[in-house]
Design an enzyme around this catalytic site. Structure first.
Site, short mmCIF file in Angstrom:
data_model
loop_
_atom_site.label_atom_id
_atom_site.label_comp_id
_atom_site.label_asym_id
_atom_site.label_seq_id
_atom_site.Cartn_x
_atom_site.Cartn_y
_atom_site.Cartn_z
CG ASP A 1 6.15 -10.49 27.93
OD1 ASP A 1 6.47 -9.38 27.45
OD2 ASP A 1 6.95 -11.42 28.13
CG ASP B 1 8.81 -6.55 27.20
OD1 ASP B 1 9.26 -6.02 26.15
OD2 ASP B 1 9.38 -7.51 27.73
CG ASP C 1 7.56 -11.34 24.32
OD1 ASP C 1 7.08 -10.89 23.26
OD2 ASP C 1 8.32 -10.67 25.05
NE ARG D 1 11.54 -6.68 20.28
CZ ARG D 1 12.08 -6.85 21.49
NH1 ARG D 1 11.38 -7.48 22.42
NH2 ARG D 1 13.28 -6.39 21.76
#
Length: 367
Positions: free
Chosen positions: A161, A190, A194, A243
């Protein structure tokens, strides 16, 4: 309106310490970078001020950032860290101390509060080094680039992340950042942004997220619904597969964002999440809003958005697009004042203001 960094204290008031192999720390007591005021949900719950009122240090390595954290009187002593240059694995090492809990190869903001990290000078680039915020509160990260953080391959950092938050995090403002990858999970990356495990009162503003399989999530699983009160405004999402963001539970406010080339899905409100989606510009994208990859519904309130060359898939058991004519299926009250630009102005406004090294410019309400 343009925000600029203020004049620094006279050099005579500064002290300098050089640690071998760790970079330079320049201490300027009682100075702080001008970061403007936190917006959105980060302005709630007592507000987000970062290191305001404390001393300012300048760091040129990740180890120096950790040294600054570890050199405070306590874990809550206000501190602004001005960063310049490239932060890499080679110059980011663990530092120990009573006011920090750091690690190699990642910028670790763990069990701390009242910290600002701001890029200055010719810029701050975190190259393959992620920023991890855990069990912390009142944090500002501003005017930095974080790129190519990996969870597999070499080197790895922060679970892949760019910026990640977890476990009882409160009041974080991420502003004028550029978060980017060079591919998706198969290439070792990734999420760019997040939030999970009880993270609340966060704003992502005037930032660029690009070239990633995953833009970011709120909630790590369908049962992780303790997160929320997240604002996303004046950001550019570009060439993201999905996302943008994924929302599980909680409330999110998304306004004045420019979405370009969302390749598979965009705002994925699911597992009871409620999203207020205002005055955004969606362009050359697919399934930009809905509940995707699950049958656990999420909800949205929409208004003032522009859908420019957006395609929509057919509904299915685990595929619930909001379009082709998105309608609200909930209402979301917003507790803070905000001024939304007209959606038609969003591409121009975001182009000139969003991302690192844009002079911390913000919208002045005109195209």
């Amino acid at each position: 309106m343009k925000r600029t960094l203020p004049l620094r204290l006279h050099a005579a008031l500064a002290t300098m310490a050089l640690a071998a192999g760790t970079g330079t720390l320049v201490s300027m007591p009682e100075a702080s970078a001008a970061t403007g005021g936190a917006t959105g949900y980060a302005s709630q719950n007592g507000g987000t001020t970062g290191g305001a009122g404390g001393r300012t240090v300048r760091a040129t390595t990740g180890t120096a950032i950790h040294q600054a954290l570890c050199g405070r009187a306590s874990t809550s002593t206000p501190l602004t860290i001005e960063v310049t240059g490239t932060i890499s694995h080679a110059n980011t090492k663990k530092v120990s101390g009573g006011s920090c809990d750091t690690a190699d190869g990642v910028i670790e903001l763990k069990k701390v509060s009242n910290v600002t990290i701001v890029g200055v000078g010719s810029g701050a680039v975190f190259d393959q080094v992620g920023i991890h915020i855990r069990e912390s509160k009142n944090i500002i990260v501003q005017n930095v680039t974080v790129r190519n953080v990996k969870k597999s391959g070499s080197p790895t950092s922060n679970g892949g992340d760019a910026i990640g938050m977890e476990r009882n995090v409160r009041n974080v403002w991420i502003d004028h950042t550029t978060l980017e990858a060079s591919g998706g999970e198969s290439e070792g990356f990734d999420g760019l942004f997040d939030l999970k495990d009880n993270t609340q009162y966060v704003t992502l503003s005037y930032s660029v997220l690009r070239n990633s399989g995953r833009g970011g999530l709120v909630g790590n699983s369908e049962s992780d619904r303790s997160n929320g009160y997240i604002t996303y405004h004046h950001n550019r999402y570009e060439n993201i597969d999905s996302r943008a963001p994924l929302l599980r539970g909680g409330i999110a406010h998304l306004y004045n964002n420019h979405y370009v080339r969302l390749n598979e899905s965009g705002i994925n409100s699911r597992a009871g999440a409620r999203a207020k989606v205002d005055n955004n510009y969606f362009e050359d994208s697919k399934d930009v809003l809905g509940t995707f990859y699950t049958d656990e519904a999420g909800y949205w309130q929409v208004g003032g958005n522009i859908f420019d060359n957006v395609t929509w898939s057919a509904p299915g058991r685990e595929n619930h697009p909001a379009g082709p004519d998105p309608k609200s299926n909930t209402t979301v009250g917003i507790p803070y004042a905000f001024r939304a630009d007209a959606a038609g102005c969003v591409p121009a406004v975001v182009s000139r203001t969003a991302g690192a090294n844009k002079g911390l410019q913000v919208s002045d309400g005109t195209c």
